[in-house]
Design a protein around this motif. Structure first.
Motif, PDB file in Angstrom:
ATOM      1  N   THR A 200      65.574  41.503 -17.268  1.00  0.00           N
ATOM      2  CA  THR A 200      66.915  41.227 -16.762  1.00  0.00           C
ATOM      3  C   THR A 200      67.694  42.519 -16.602  1.00  0.00           C
ATOM      4  OG1 THR A 200      66.906  39.116 -17.951  1.00  0.00           O
ATOM      5  CG2 THR A 200      69.015  39.896 -17.115  1.00  0.00           C
ATOM      6  N   GLN A 201      68.353  42.664 -15.455  1.00  0.00           N
ATOM      7  CA  GLN A 201      69.242  43.799 -15.234  1.00  0.00           C
ATOM      8  C   GLN A 201      70.657  43.297 -14.978  1.00  0.00           C
ATOM      9  OE1 GLN A 201      68.076  46.580 -12.188  1.00  0.00           O
ATOM     10  NE2 GLN A 201      66.036  46.910 -13.042  1.00  0.00           N
TER      11      GLN A 201
ATOM     12  N   GLU B 203      82.202  54.781  -7.440  1.00  0.00           N
ATOM     13  CA  GLU B 203      81.392  55.984  -7.298  1.00  0.00           C
ATOM     14  C   GLU B 203      79.902  55.736  -7.440  1.00  0.00           C
ATOM     15  OE1 GLU B 203      82.912  58.649  -6.398  1.00  0.00           O
ATOM     16  OE2 GLU B 203      84.917  57.840  -6.693  1.00  0.00           O
ATOM     17  N   MET B 204      79.521  54.537  -7.907  1.00  0.00           N
ATOM     18  CA  MET B 204      78.123  54.372  -8.269  1.00  0.00           C
ATOM     19  C   MET B 204      77.709  52.904  -8.277  1.00  0.00           C
ATOM     20  SD  MET B 204      76.261  56.028 -11.600  1.00  0.00           S
ATOM     21  CE  MET B 204      76.796  57.657 -11.081  1.00  0.00           C
ATOM     22  N   LEU B 205      76.463  52.660  -7.871  1.00  0.00           N
ATOM     23  CA  LEU B 205      75.800  51.371  -8.033  1.00  0.00           C
ATOM     24  C   LEU B 205      74.748  51.557  -9.111  1.00  0.00           C
ATOM     25  CD1 LEU B 205      75.225  48.439  -6.988  1.00  0.00           C
ATOM     26  CD2 LEU B 205      73.573  49.486  -5.424  1.00  0.00           C
ATOM     27  N   GLN B 206      74.713  50.644 -10.083  1.00  0.00           N
ATOM     28  CA  GLN B 206      73.829  50.826 -11.235  1.00  0.00           C
ATOM     29  C   GLN B 206      73.125  49.529 -11.620  1.00  0.00           C
ATOM     30  OE1 GLN B 206      77.106  52.173 -13.796  1.00  0.00           O
ATOM     31  NE2 GLN B 206      75.914  54.016 -14.221  1.00  0.00           N
ATOM     32  N   GLY B 207      71.944  49.685 -12.196  1.00  0.00           N
ATOM     33  CA  GLY B 207      71.271  48.620 -12.900  1.00  0.00           C
ATOM     34  C   GLY B 207      71.239  48.979 -14.373  1.00  0.00           C
ATOM     35  N   LEU B 208      71.819  48.130 -15.219  1.00  0.00           N
ATOM     36  CA  LEU B 208      71.929  48.409 -16.649  1.00  0.00           C
ATOM     37  C   LEU B 208      71.132  47.397 -17.460  1.00  0.00           C
ATOM     38  CD1 LEU B 208      75.828  48.919 -16.892  1.00  0.00           C
ATOM     39  CD2 LEU B 208      74.100  50.632 -16.322  1.00  0.00           C
ATOM     40  N   ASP B 209      70.831  47.771 -18.682  1.00  0.00           N
ATOM     41  CA  ASP B 209      70.250  46.849 -19.645  1.00  0.00           C
ATOM     42  C   ASP B 209      71.388  46.011 -20.221  1.00  0.00           C
ATOM     43  OD1 ASP B 209      69.145  45.527 -21.809  1.00  0.00           O
ATOM     44  OD2 ASP B 209      67.959  47.236 -22.480  1.00  0.00           O
ATOM     45  N   PRO B 210      71.415  44.690 -19.975  1.00  0.00           N
ATOM     46  CA  PRO B 210      72.539  43.888 -20.461  1.00  0.00           C
ATOM     47  C   PRO B 210      72.593  43.743 -21.975  1.00  0.00           C
ATOM     48  CG  PRO B 210      70.856  42.468 -19.544  1.00  0.00           C
ATOM     49  CD  PRO B 210      70.431  43.878 -19.244  1.00  0.00           C
TER      50      PRO B 210
END
Length: 420
Positions: free
Chosen positions: A236-237, A244-251
């Motif tokens: 899951t992201q 300034e940014m598009l991100q995929g994070l660890d929820p």
């Protein structure tokens, strides 16, 4: 869940059920843009036409006169929930007197008000008197709401206040608190992207409202978008789009998995066929990204540059091989998701520049709001199936869908549209 599998073909249906555990009943619309967070419903054969003047296919109307709010309705079982704030007088706004906040519950079958719970406001004074912008979210047992005065609260399905917490500023927001909360496992995720390096992502304990962890958002100066949860390569992201940014994070902890330059202002990301469509909604170019990378993916995973479209706070939606987007010039665009090839740019006078569309499992795109709405046939050609008008005001809320019904919030009325 088979339609979900076709739309998000890299994710198994069971994995979607794991992510969206909040959606405990088939047909629920538990948060911003539904069970997937990207405006997709597994339903078919929804009503094509409705009319606020004649009452065609308007099953019920509930008055919300005297309140303000831009949040969308959510649905769990036979209950519909919205958040509101009392309408401020000019004197109250001048004196920065913060109006009362409320969470309301209606019976889905007939619009009966079951209860309205007032939540004491926080201390933050919101610009333009926008105190009920984020859409609430539910896990089927409680409703969680994040208000513009920087107060977050939970109520149970009987309207009992479970907890109430305030977030501390200072806040440097444009125009105010807009991002909707997201449920992940036992936490409630709150995003506050703002200027001056003061932004943060917090995970609150759903049972108490206390902060479990916090990540600073220094590289993202501001954003009014809502995060979404996506299944990517079996994990899951949390996808966040800011200025300034598009991100995929660890929820689970907010740590970044991948990132690239993005332009988020008011439009939340769209997703389909393994690709994220991200644009600002503010007339700046966006990107289409494959989220399977790691680190800086600017040179490796960007598929094409999204055009410069101004649409204020409306978002795009993906259906099949195509992505659809409305502009504030009354134009609906369609691009091939894989390549960016423009399929059409068609005039659609009165289409909302504020509310976000949804796509159905039988290939329809609903640009639905409290005023003029368009229903399109999904595909590379501009095919309008119906135009409708509730005459209830377009306040920027997006429609919710549940069990064959469409719930639409207008300026002073909550509508339920369904086949009569």
């Amino acid at each position: 869940m088979m339609a979900f599998q076709r739309l998000f073909h890299r994710a198994a249906p069971a994995f979607w059920l794991l992510i969206f555990a909040a959606c405990v009943n088939a047909g629920d619309w538990p948060g911003w843009r539904g069970p997937t967070g990207v405006g997709y419903t597994d339903e078919k054969d929804l009503p094509l036409t409705w009319d606020g003047k004649t009452g065609e296919n308007v099953l019920w109307k509930a008055s919300i006169k005297g309140t303000t709010g831009y949040s969308s309705a959510i649905v769990s079982g036979q209950r519909v929930f919205i958040t509101t704030a009392a309408r401020q007088t000019g004197e109250q706004e001048t004196n920065k007197e913060i109006p009362a906040h409320s969470i309301s519950c209606y019976q889905a079958k007939d619009g009966t008000l079951l209860w309205r719970t007032e939540v004491a406001p926080g201390k933050e004074s919101a610009g333009y008197a926008i105190y009920a912008v984020p859409t609430p979210v539910t896990d089927g047992k409680a409703v969680y709401a994040w208000f513009g005065s920087a107060v977050v609260a939970a109520v149970d399905f009987d309207g009992k206040l479970l907890w109430r917490e305030e977030r501390n500023g200072p806040f440097k927001l444009n125009p105010g608190i807009c991002s909707s909360p997201v449920i992940y496992q036992e936490t409630l995720l709150l995003l506050c992207d703002q200027g001056g390096g003061n932004g943060w992502l917090q995970a609150l304990d759903r049972s108490t409202g206390k902060v479990r962890w916090e990540q600073k958002r220094g590289k993202s100066s501001y954003g009014n978008t809502s995060p979404i949860l996506l299944p990517v390569a079996g994990k899951t992201q949390l996808i966040i789009q800011a200025s300034e940014m598009l991100q995929g994070l660890d929820p689970a902890n907010g740590e970044p998995i991948w990132w690239c330059k993005g332009r988020g202002f008011g439009a939340s990301p769209a997703f389909g066929s393994g690709l994220i469509f991200s644009d600002s909604g503010n007339g700046e170019s966006g990107v289409v990204v494959d989220p399977t990378g790691s680190g800086d993916v600017s040179k490796s995973h960007i598929k094409w540059q999204a055009p410069k479209i101004r649409s204020q706070y409306g978002s795009a939606v993906v259906s099949g091989d195509y992505v659809y987007r409305a502009s504030d010039k009354g134009i609906i665009y369609c691009w091939k998701l894989a390549s960016g090839e423009e399929m059409f740019a068609a005039d659609a006078p009165g289409v909302s520049k504020l509310s976000s569309p949804f796509a159905t499992a039988d290939g329809r795109i609903y640009f639905a709001n409290g005023d003029k709405s368009y229903v399109l046939q999904s595909g590379p050609e501009f095919k309008v199936l119906a135009t409708n008008d509730l005459r209830g005001g377009d306040n920027g809320s997006s429609a919710a869908v549940s069990n064959g019904k469409i719930f639409i919030r207008g300026g002073e009325t909550l509508f339920c549209v369904g086949k009569k």
